[in-house]
Design a protein around this motif. Sequence first.
Motif, mmCIF file in Angstrom:
data_model
loop_
_atom_site.group_PDB
_atom_site.id
_atom_site.type_symbol
_atom_site.label_atom_id
_atom_site.label_comp_id
_atom_site.label_asym_id
_atom_site.label_seq_id
_atom_site.Cartn_x
_atom_site.Cartn_y
_atom_site.Cartn_z
ATOM 1 N N ARG A 67 0.917 -1.212 0.089
ATOM 2 C CA ARG A 67 -0.079 -0.019 -0.008
ATOM 3 C C ARG A 67 0.747 1.291 -0.045
ATOM 4 N N ASP A 69 0.717 4.277 -1.649
ATOM 5 C CA ASP A 69 -0.018 5.500 -1.541
ATOM 6 C C ASP A 69 -1.663 5.450 -1.096
ATOM 7 N N ARG A 70 -1.709 5.042 0.182
ATOM 8 C CA ARG A 70 -3.158 4.537 0.468
ATOM 9 C C ARG A 70 -3.935 5.764 0.758
ATOM 10 N N LEU A 72 -5.444 8.762 1.990
ATOM 11 C CA LEU A 72 -4.553 9.884 2.915
ATOM 12 C C LEU A 72 -5.611 10.698 3.700
ATOM 13 N N GLY B 237 -4.084 1.233 -5.203
ATOM 14 C CA GLY B 237 -3.306 1.554 -3.976
ATOM 15 C C GLY B 237 -1.923 2.540 -4.361
ATOM 16 N N VAL B 238 -2.593 3.458 -4.889
ATOM 17 C CA VAL B 238 -1.579 4.816 -5.317
ATOM 18 C C VAL B 238 -2.322 5.972 -4.773
ATOM 19 N N HIS B 239 -1.576 6.931 -5.155
ATOM 20 C CA HIS B 239 -2.286 8.233 -4.993
ATOM 21 C C HIS B 239 -3.207 8.719 -5.989
#
Lengths: 474, 313
Positions: A67, A69-70, A72, B237-239
Amino acid sequence: MNPMPHPDHPDADVLNAFAEHALSGAERLRIVAHLGDCERCREIVFLSRAVAEPVMAAGPAVRPEQRPDRHLGWFFGAFARWRVALIPAAALASAGAIVLWVHFRPVPTRPETARPAQQTASARASAPSQGLEQTAPPLALADPDHYVGNSARSATASKPNQAGQISGLQPKSAVPPAIGISDMKQLSSAAPDMGDTAGQQRAANPIPLDAHSASLARYAPPPEPVSPPSVVTFSAQTAVEPQRQGGANRLASGIKAAATGAGAAPAAPAPAPPPPNILALHGSLVSPPMGGPSPVAGKMQSGTEAAPQPLNEFAVMRLARRAKLPSGLITVSSAALLNRLIAVDSAGSVFLSEDGGKHWDSIPAQWSGKALAVQAPPLAPRSSMTAAKTQNAVLAPESTEVMIAGAADESPNSVPAPPPRQAGANAPPLPDKSLPESQPVGKAAPPGPDLLFRLVTNRHEVWVSDDGKAWRRQ
Amino acid sequence: MPAELAPAAPCAIASALVDDLWRTCEAEACGLTRAEFEQILLRIGMAQNLSLAAGLAAEATPGQQAACFAALRMSDLVLARACAGGSERAWERFIALYREPLFRAGIAITGNETLGRELVDSLYAELYGLTVRDGERRCPLNSFSGRGSLIGWLRTTLAQRHVDRHRRTRREQPLEESTERAAPPADSAPQPDQLALPLLAEAVSEALDKEGPEEKLLLASYYLDGRKLHEIAAVLGVHEATVSRKLKRVTGALRKQIVRGLERRGMSRREAEEALDTDPRDLTAGIDNGGPDRDHLHLKELLQSSQSGAFKE
């Protein structure tokens, strides 16, 4: 891209593991490849993911490595959406804040900081000739920045509230010490580092004055010259009042003696007072005036003269007001001689300007240590003095005018005419070796071979130069 | 002993590990005995091969066994296996933990409370093992491997059922709701752009084939499914910003690939760029998935999207 569903759809367990980022690299890649082609499985994954959002955040943590960049949080989401506007807005706000700060930053104005050069010169002139001669100044230097404080104190002794802020000075006391005495105390206590302390304090403690104090300081008599046996041998045991009075008497007698040429010895058997420029040198150590009229000021007013304002004072004034030295530091001492301006910054660097302060050249240090103050022999004042609180005059008015007129013809880069002098404040400059003693005070004196810049270092050395470039130890 | 708890292979789990897992998994609350729990662990381990290469599971050290089980959600797995084994206490625990979340998920998936509860009830019946196949009670909970969470598995299962049902019923919509594409006149001469359609289809297919799996998923999710950036970011699962940048890069590269492909097929650059304005509904090769018009519209957006355009979030 073939959108038709594949026969081997991954089951719910695999799809859920993919949605929760729990699959290994190879298996994940396989599922990703399938999802790229299968609308059905994509719909399942996105649907389960969309439903799972509020619960997933509170659920068991998935392996961190899967994960990157989960989720935020709302803040980052909002920032991500509005970053296009937020970032430029933040940059503009920062730039605007910097511009406003630069614009509204209070710039210490020193319209009167150059005055002390005149008063210093006059104080020198008023001092006993032989005493001053003997002491020969390492301290006989003008420090406009700090001399004003002293003169302001003496001038405004009766109006302490109008004295400008003089930061870095001693706190006000019930009995204001004699001008210069506290300086001497400070000097005696910090003798080894006198220069450094003074320079550092000057650099750290500017002395802005309000308009009224500045105007008073302009015509204030010079402070009482103190009398160190040497540069650093001022005694801390000196009483305040008696010394003040004694010093004033000595000053008065010295001035009178100089005026009459009698060279009368000072009445008090005290050592010859040094030029008052030592106050300029360490002016930040002197406390502001307090309470009623300072006895010193009174004495000064009655018995002493106001320092004449040499012609080059306005050059120095302009210099002090506008000088922007290459080092970027403040000017702690400056002097002008003919068309040359010498300035010393708070770091002890010396700069020379031959165009009225427009351009500055750094003078390589030919001395050891660092420069503290520079002085130039004052030329005769131009105009007659105006009436002021001080009524002492040493020089004859007519001689003053002649000197001023003569001096005005000397330099093409003439500085603005000094303000009208105080009546009786035509004290000749402190006699120094640069001026022949036989030269009548007040007469127009063309620049002679003895017109030298004098530089004092923190090693208590005096260096002289006629052009400001080549210096020799005196 | 239920069939699900029978040992699968002649290997043993370290006793200390069993004790530790017995405590952390709250196996006793699930109504399992220690022997049953150990058997469950054994089956789970064998199903994963203890995260080792084939044939090495029997020689796994306690540390390796622990590492294998640590990668799994053991508490959910044990509960699921206990439920699949028919443990009433496990079912009581399961209902207490997941009944309400499951109903909320069902309502969120279907968008309707009635349909949602109906969907969940049908899943409950199947989970409870009311389905009998070949005379044997079947429970979907046995397919839960523990790599994800049990509640996530349950939601995915609900979503899967819903999607399958929706896809079945979607094809049954009335004719007047189908695509409104007008049939071209039969006697019309082939337009110049129609001659380029096969070339364009080939170029598009060729360009898409060159893309990696994640790029395809990205393009499909955004342009075909109409997903938003944050939805795609959550799945990958990324920004969200990463998705945007990647999408922009992929789109630009795809356009260039299509133009080059058309140029290789004899079209000039200007013609190739004009061909990108083609209505995707005219493209048949590998594009038309029989879906609604939205697929074509999104693909048109893909072909005609400017590189400087912002992606909808």
